[in-house]
Scaffold this active site. Structure first.
Site, mmCIF file in Angstrom:
data_model
loop_
_atom_site.group_PDB
_atom_site.id
_atom_site.type_symbol
_atom_site.label_atom_id
_atom_site.label_comp_id
_atom_site.label_asym_id
_atom_site.label_seq_id
_atom_site.Cartn_x
_atom_site.Cartn_y
_atom_site.Cartn_z
ATOM 1 N N TYR A 51 -7.440 -5.910 4.911
ATOM 2 C CA TYR A 51 -6.379 -6.382 4.021
ATOM 3 C C TYR A 51 -5.050 -6.432 4.764
ATOM 4 O O TYR A 51 -4.840 -5.755 5.772
ATOM 5 C CB TYR A 51 -6.225 -5.448 2.823
ATOM 6 C CG TYR A 51 -5.723 -4.077 3.201
ATOM 7 C CD1 TYR A 51 -4.354 -3.780 3.188
ATOM 8 C CD2 TYR A 51 -6.598 -3.081 3.626
ATOM 9 C CE1 TYR A 51 -3.879 -2.531 3.572
ATOM 10 C CE2 TYR A 51 -6.133 -1.828 4.015
ATOM 11 C CZ TYR A 51 -4.776 -1.563 3.984
ATOM 12 O OH TYR A 51 -4.321 -0.340 4.384
ATOM 13 N N PHE B 62 3.905 -4.577 4.332
ATOM 14 C CA PHE B 62 4.087 -3.127 4.259
ATOM 15 C C PHE B 62 2.864 -2.355 4.738
ATOM 16 O O PHE B 62 2.954 -1.151 4.983
ATOM 17 C CB PHE B 62 4.458 -2.691 2.840
ATOM 18 C CG PHE B 62 3.472 -3.101 1.778
ATOM 19 C CD1 PHE B 62 2.319 -2.376 1.550
ATOM 20 C CD2 PHE B 62 3.706 -4.238 1.015
ATOM 21 C CE1 PHE B 62 1.411 -2.751 0.576
ATOM 22 C CE2 PHE B 62 2.811 -4.619 0.036
ATOM 23 C CZ PHE B 62 1.657 -3.881 -0.180
ATOM 24 N N ASP B 63 1.730 -3.038 4.892
ATOM 25 C CA ASP B 63 0.534 -2.347 5.378
ATOM 26 C C ASP B 63 -0.504 -3.388 5.765
ATOM 27 O O ASP B 63 -0.589 -4.459 5.146
ATOM 28 C CB ASP B 63 -0.034 -1.422 4.306
ATOM 29 C CG ASP B 63 -1.056 -0.443 4.868
ATOM 30 O OD1 ASP B 63 -1.156 -0.318 6.102
ATOM 31 O OD2 ASP B 63 -1.763 0.205 4.074
ATOM 32 N N ILE C 182 -5.354 1.216 -5.992
ATOM 33 C CA ILE C 182 -4.632 0.693 -7.150
ATOM 34 C C ILE C 182 -5.579 -0.115 -8.043
ATOM 35 O O ILE C 182 -6.573 -0.672 -7.561
ATOM 36 C CB ILE C 182 -3.431 -0.166 -6.715
ATOM 37 C CG1 ILE C 182 -3.873 -1.343 -5.846
ATOM 38 C CG2 ILE C 182 -2.400 0.689 -5.992
ATOM 39 C CD1 ILE C 182 -2.734 -2.294 -5.475
ATOM 40 N N TYR D 137 1.652 -0.128 -8.134
ATOM 41 C CA TYR D 137 2.184 1.240 -8.141
ATOM 42 C C TYR D 137 3.147 1.508 -9.286
ATOM 43 O O TYR D 137 3.742 2.584 -9.353
ATOM 44 C CB TYR D 137 2.848 1.541 -6.794
ATOM 45 C CG TYR D 137 1.859 1.508 -5.651
ATOM 46 C CD1 TYR D 137 1.009 2.583 -5.416
ATOM 47 C CD2 TYR D 137 1.758 0.388 -4.832
ATOM 48 C CE1 TYR D 137 0.085 2.554 -4.387
ATOM 49 C CE2 TYR D 137 0.834 0.345 -3.790
ATOM 50 C CZ TYR D 137 0.003 1.430 -3.576
ATOM 51 O OH TYR D 137 -0.917 1.386 -2.558
ATOM 52 N N PHE E 282 -1.967 -9.408 -1.701
ATOM 53 C CA PHE E 282 -2.883 -8.898 -0.683
ATOM 54 C C PHE E 282 -3.832 -9.997 -0.216
ATOM 55 O O PHE E 282 -4.490 -10.641 -1.032
ATOM 56 C CB PHE E 282 -3.733 -7.749 -1.236
ATOM 57 C CG PHE E 282 -3.020 -6.427 -1.311
ATOM 58 C CD1 PHE E 282 -2.975 -5.577 -0.218
ATOM 59 C CD2 PHE E 282 -2.397 -6.037 -2.489
ATOM 60 C CE1 PHE E 282 -2.330 -4.356 -0.299
ATOM 61 C CE2 PHE E 282 -1.750 -4.821 -2.588
ATOM 62 C CZ PHE E 282 -1.710 -3.971 -1.482
#
Length: 290
Positions: free
Chosen positions: A210, A220-221, A240, A266, A282
């Site tokens: 991902y 962010f990731d 999540i 979140y 994502f």
């Protein structure tokens, strides 16, 4: 309400000691209160005096020997505290009760009392000596009842939720995303079909790659950047809700994009790199499941 902000800060202490001066001249410029607390007015406000039961909006920092140990500036949200019964005579809450809304004050507070009676540690750190003092710099910007505070928080949350929904709708419109959302509001767009027709079910182990982005494109990731997919049990609340729902729609080897509204991500939590009420995007690949 949440535990006191000064309790949150307890693990952030650095080294050094402030030793108390002689009784005749404790701290230059500070006024003794008679209960062990010393204060100095920095700026004078024009609001009402703080009292027990008030919820105050506060900027706070404390020091030992002029070394900054903690500041509310390090928090990701506005700092509030409930003015309540003191932990000991001459503590910060006695200091709050000396203040008016708009005041800035500096307090000298007995350090070992803070550690033993407020932070409730079993023994003092090596750098804190009995009789030493900590300097607290405090500014009170607002005061309200607990009921008013709760109403304020609810109104702020409602405004942030609506702003997030509006931003999500605008993003979908600007990017021409017309796929129908699921009942929960999740949107999934397949970009590369997978193999077969089977899809993972609850409690099966899935392996996914991902890349996560905010709506402004900020990454962010990414498991791809790390070079290793992650594994978890689907539908077990390990990720999540948008992931649990979205990955269950994919087949092995399938790639796609999940457009996840804040309440399936979140929610109101502020994670720093992911602000509160953030909608997320994502790019996903279901590498395998079993």
């Amino acid at each position: 309400m949440k535990r006191s902000i000064v309790m949150v800060a307890m693990g952030l202490l650095l080294s050094a000691v402030v030793t108390s001066c002689s009784p005749k001249s404790p701290f230059p410029g500070y006024v003794p209160t008679g209960n062990g607390l010393y204060y100095k007015q920095i700026t004078k406000g024009t609001g009402e005096q703080i009292k027990d039961g008030d919820v105050i909006k506060v900027d706070l920092a404390y020091y030992i020997n002029d070394s900054l140990l903690y500041t509310t500036d390090s928090l990701h949200e506005t700092a509030y505290d409930l003015v309540h019964e003191s932990f000991f005579k001459g503590d910060l809450y006695d200091g709050f009760r000396l203040m008016h809304v708009g005041d800035s004050m500096s307090f000298m507070i007995n350090a070992d009392s803070v550690f033993f009676k407020q932070f409730r540690v079993p023994s003092l750190p090596d750098y804190v000596q009995l009789g030493s003092f900590m300097r607290w710099e405090v500014k009170v910007d607002e005061a309200m009842t607990e009921e008013a505070f709760q109403q304020k928080r609810e109104a702020e949350a409602a405004a942030l939720q609506q702003a997030s929904k509006d931003a999500f709708a605008a993003y979908l419109d600007e990017n021409g995303i017309t796929a129908e959302p699921t009942e929960s509001g999740l949107i999934y767009v397949c970009t590369k079909p997978g193999k077969g027709r089977n899809k993972p079910m609850a409690n099966q182990m899935v392996k996914v790659h991902y890349t996560g982005r905010l709506l402004d494109g900020t990454v962010f990731d990414s498991s791809i950047e790390r070079g290793e997919p992650i594994e978890f049990s689907l539908g077990s609340h390990q990720v999540i809700p948008g992931w649990d729902e979205g990955i269950a729609m994919m087949t092995k080897g399938e790639k796609g994009i999940l457009y996840i509204p804040y309440d399936l991500a979140y929610g109101p939590r502020d994670l720093g790199v992911i602000p509160a009420y953030s909608n997320l995007v994502f790019e996903m690949e279901l590498v395998d499941f079993k």
